[in-house]
Enzyme design. Sequence first.
Site, PDB file in Angstrom:
ATOM      1  N   LYS A  15     -89.190   1.125  81.707  1.00  0.00           N
ATOM      2  CA  LYS A  15     -89.864   0.209  82.645  1.00  0.00           C
ATOM      3  C   LYS A  15     -91.191   0.779  83.118  1.00  0.00           C
ATOM      4  CE  LYS A  15     -86.569   0.185  85.723  1.00  0.00           C
ATOM      5  NZ  LYS A  15     -85.679   1.177  85.082  1.00  0.00           N
ATOM      6  N   ARG A  87     -83.335  -2.840  93.764  1.00  0.00           N
ATOM      7  CA  ARG A  87     -82.198  -2.262  93.047  1.00  0.00           C
ATOM      8  C   ARG A  87     -80.869  -2.832  93.521  1.00  0.00           C
ATOM      9  NH1 ARG A  87     -83.397   4.238  92.256  1.00  0.00           N
ATOM     10  NH2 ARG A  87     -85.107   3.999  90.774  1.00  0.00           N
ATOM     11  N   ARG A 126     -85.941  14.996  78.509  1.00  0.00           N
ATOM     12  CA  ARG A 126     -87.272  14.981  79.112  1.00  0.00           C
ATOM     13  C   ARG A 126     -87.572  16.311  79.818  1.00  0.00           C
ATOM     14  NH1 ARG A 126     -88.617   9.805  82.678  1.00  0.00           N
ATOM     15  NH2 ARG A 126     -86.968  10.666  83.996  1.00  0.00           N
ATOM     16  N   ARG A 159     -86.164  18.032  85.415  1.00  0.00           N
ATOM     17  CA  ARG A 159     -85.906  17.540  86.763  1.00  0.00           C
ATOM     18  C   ARG A 159     -84.410  17.456  87.006  1.00  0.00           C
ATOM     19  NH1 ARG A 159     -89.478  12.356  86.796  1.00  0.00           N
ATOM     20  NH2 ARG A 159     -87.397  11.469  86.968  1.00  0.00           N
ATOM     21  N   ARG A 170     -76.140   8.227  87.390  1.00  0.00           N
ATOM     22  CA  ARG A 170     -77.154   7.212  87.708  1.00  0.00           C
ATOM     23  C   ARG A 170     -76.835   5.887  87.006  1.00  0.00           C
ATOM     24  NH1 ARG A 170     -82.723   9.867  86.171  1.00  0.00           N
ATOM     25  NH2 ARG A 170     -83.619   7.978  87.061  1.00  0.00           N
TER      26      ARG A 170
END
Length: 213
Positions: A15, A87, A126, A159, A170
């Site tokens: 997104k 959300r 990532r 992260r 998540r």
Amino acid sequence: MRKNLVFLGPPGAGKGTQAKRLAQELGLMHISTGDILREAVKKGTPLGKKAKEYMDKGELVPDDLIVALIEEVMPPEGGVIFDGFPRTIAQAEALDEMLSKKGMGIDAVVLFDVPDEVVVERLSGRRVCPSCGAVYHIKFNPPENDEVCDRCGTKLIQRDDDREEVVRNRLEVYRRQTEPLIEYYERKGILIRLDASKEIEEVYQELKKVVGA
């Protein structure tokens, strides 16, 4: 009045990447609660400290913290891509109310569809540079030197919210709290589904078509 768009989908659906590009091309404002919150965390603001407790566990930041932040940055003339907001149904209703007061509404909601395992691979691989902010991926976009930033030579980090166990949490949080938004926006007749598991450029060209860009 300019178009207001909502980009909906699980973490790692792409997104943010697509929102930044489309916003730049169309002259829209890109509002990413994730970026805004991470900046608040980095600066150690009261909001940032509260948000960090939730973000580190892969949980959603409470509505009251988010809504106040969004209202502050919302431009009066509209023309916004909301990336990662709303959300929850409560946030969606709050956003509708906020926009209604300004004589605006949401013109289209794009749902970025991606399988869970693709999300896990994208996010857990990532790596980011804590100095210059460059982003890499150990499989799809690795640095020239292992775990070191090509730009500034700083050691890359993962992260906390990109660790695999947090990513899976998540996704569970997304399904529980965010998926009801799909039905919410379907009832309004403004939901558009997009296959976001394809290559970035292919997704972008399809995105432009569905939003009439």
